[in-house]
Scaffold this active site. Structure first.
Site, PDB file in Angstrom:
ATOM      1  CB  THR A   1      -0.917   0.005   1.246  1.00  0.00           C
ATOM      2  OG1 THR A   1      -1.803  -1.100   1.155  1.00  0.00           O
ATOM      3  CG2 THR A   1      -1.720   1.279   1.353  1.00  0.00           C
TER       4      THR A   1
ATOM      5  CG  ASP B   1      -1.748  -6.688  -2.606  1.00  0.00           C
ATOM      6  OD1 ASP B   1      -1.571  -7.462  -1.640  1.00  0.00           O
ATOM      7  OD2 ASP B   1      -2.657  -5.851  -2.643  1.00  0.00           O
ATOM      8  CB  SER B   2       2.537  -8.226   0.820  1.00  0.00           C
ATOM      9  OG  SER B   2       1.457  -8.126   1.711  1.00  0.00           O
TER      10      SER B   2
ATOM     11  CB  THR C   1       0.261  -4.253   6.181  1.00  0.00           C
ATOM     12  OG1 THR C   1      -0.999  -4.223   5.518  1.00  0.00           O
ATOM     13  CG2 THR C   1       0.868  -2.863   6.258  1.00  0.00           C
ATOM     14  CG  ASP C   2      -2.826  -7.676   3.063  1.00  0.00           C
ATOM     15  OD1 ASP C   2      -3.261  -7.063   4.051  1.00  0.00           O
ATOM     16  OD2 ASP C   2      -3.320  -7.576   1.918  1.00  0.00           O
TER      17      ASP C   2
ATOM     18  NE  ARG D   1      -4.819 -19.955  12.396  1.00  0.00           N
ATOM     19  CZ  ARG D   1      -5.963 -19.277  12.543  1.00  0.00           C
ATOM     20  NH1 ARG D   1      -7.014 -19.546  11.797  1.00  0.00           N
ATOM     21  NH2 ARG D   1      -6.068 -18.325  13.444  1.00  0.00           N
TER      22      ARG D   1
ATOM     23  CD  GLN E   1      -9.132 -21.973  15.433  1.00  0.00           C
ATOM     24  OE1 GLN E   1     -10.114 -21.342  15.813  1.00  0.00           O
ATOM     25  NE2 GLN E   1      -9.231 -23.167  14.889  1.00  0.00           N
TER      26      GLN E   1
HETATM   27  N1  ASP Z   1      -2.742  -5.530   0.240  1.00  0.00           N
HETATM   28  C1  ASP Z   1      -1.695  -4.660   0.714  1.00  0.00           C
HETATM   29  C2  ASP Z   1      -0.391  -5.450   0.720  1.00  0.00           C
HETATM   30  O1  ASP Z   1      -0.193  -6.237   1.595  1.00  0.00           O
HETATM   31  C3  ASP Z   1      -2.014  -4.157   2.084  1.00  0.00           C
HETATM   32  C4  ASP Z   1      -1.010  -3.203   2.666  1.00  0.00           C
HETATM   33  O2  ASP Z   1       0.085  -3.023   2.199  1.00  0.00           O
HETATM   34  O3  ASP Z   1      -1.362  -2.565   3.675  1.00  0.00           O
HETATM   35  O4  ASP Z   1       0.408  -5.314  -0.171  1.00  0.00           O
END
Ligand code: ASP
Length: 333
Positions: free
Chosen positions: A11, A54-55, A89-90, A236, A269
């Site tokens: 992002t 995108d991660s 972040t993902d 899990r 979990q």
């Molecule tokens: N979908 C995005 C990613 O992981 C989310 C982010 O970066 O906050 O690349």
């Protein structure tokens, strides 16, 4: 102080497109503006991966590309004093764990960060996160993998994503933060570290099944999820490591998986956990069958660790044996 920024996507550098957010911002230009006039401007260089992702689209091969960029930067004469990895972040917590295992010999700080809002969005957290990550990497306080997000520095192999919207998107539920940004910074913890790993082989794609049990899951469904047999399984489970042990056939499916030489790991979990599958009768038989609890590793750390161990060429029993050993400080010793 020479710092190398490895820009992988996420992002932080995304723009609005007709199909949703996607990489496309001028990250290099933005960073130059953000750092202009600061002591970080001169010594900070950027390497961009191509393509930026995108991660959600990362794989162990992508982890390896970051490892390779880090090694190349060291060997090509540039000799950075630290690295900042800009990442979505993902799956940042998976990558931070994966880098932790692969870079135990590096002896330099590697700080991952990203943002919840793109760099161009009003009120974006991109600038504070990236500057904080650069400050952390240049602090001379640690030489391992960490995540900096929302003014907080966390130990890389202990991190989990806790929110899809809060600017405080990460936590390390089982250990204290390494530092809190402030004036001055408060250094509150130390990376525990581990045994390390000499000359690790590169990550490869691994067939690891992550299976969540839920109330009412049947043996047939579980068996179907494990067909064909993967290289390893991460269950899990509930709480401390319990499964629906009285559901007809469920234990047998997992027992036969272990018998086939496939390592079966028991994770939880729960957001915060210390898995001990023999504590309750509902987990006892599973432990007795040879399934291994991941103790207080996060799911991300456990998953990346299995991929790391499989990539080293280890088979079922050796993978299981290494789960309880600390490679990079991923579990409490
Ligand atoms: N979908 C995005 C990613 O992981 C989310 C982010 O970066 O906050 O690349």
């Amino acid at each position: 102080m020479r710092l190398r920024v490895v820009y992988t996507g996420g992002t932080v550098g995304m723009i609005e497109t007709p199909r949703g957010l996607a990489p496309g911002a001028d990250l290099r230009g933005w960073l130059a503006e953000v750092l202009a006039g600061t002591d970080l401007a001169d010594g900070t260089g950027v390497t961009s991966l191509d393509p930026l992702v995108d991660s959600s689209n990362t794989t162990p091969l992508f982890w390896q590309r970051i490892v390779d960029v880090v090694h190349d930067a060291r060997e090509e004469g540039e000799r950075p004093d630290g690295f900042v990895v800009l990442h979505g972040t993902d799956t940042m917590a998976y990558t931070s764990a994966a880098l932790s295992y692969a870079l135990t010999e590096l002896g330099l700080p590697v700080v991952l960060t990203g943002s919840q809002r793109p760099l161009g969005a009003p009120g974006s957290d991109a600038a504070p996160n990236v500057i904080g990550a650069l400050r952390a990497a240049s602090a001379g306080r640690f030489s391992s993998v960490a995540v900096f997000f929302a003014h907080t520095l966390l130990d890389g192999p202990r991190v989990t994503k806790i929110s899809s919207w809060d600017l405080r998107a990460f936590d390390s539920p089982n250990v204290p933060a390494l530092a809190h940004e402030g004036s001055p910074w408060q250094w509150t913890g130390r990376p525990a570290g581990g045994e390390g790993w000499t000359n690790p082989r590169p990550y490869r794609r691994c067939d690891v099944a992550v299976v969540s049990v839920a109330p009412g899951i049947t043996a047939e469904r579980l068996a179907a999820m494990l067909t064909p047999l993967p290289e390893a399984v991460v269950i899990r489970a509930f709480g401390i490591g319990n499964i629906p042990s009285e559901e007809p056939g469920v234990l047998e499916v997992l027992r036969s998986t272990v018998r086939a030489g496939v390592p079966v790991l028991i994770a939880s979990q729960c957001y915060q956990s210390d898995v001990a599958p023999g504590r309750y009768a509902a987990g006892y038989e599973l432990a007795a069958a040879g399934a291994v609890g991941v103790r207080d590793m996060t799911l991300e750390a456990a998953y990346a660790k299995v991929c790391f161990l499989l990539s080293q060429g280890l088979g079922g029993p050796d993978v299981a044996a290494w789960i309880g050993r600390n490679i990079a400080g991923e579990l409490t010793g």
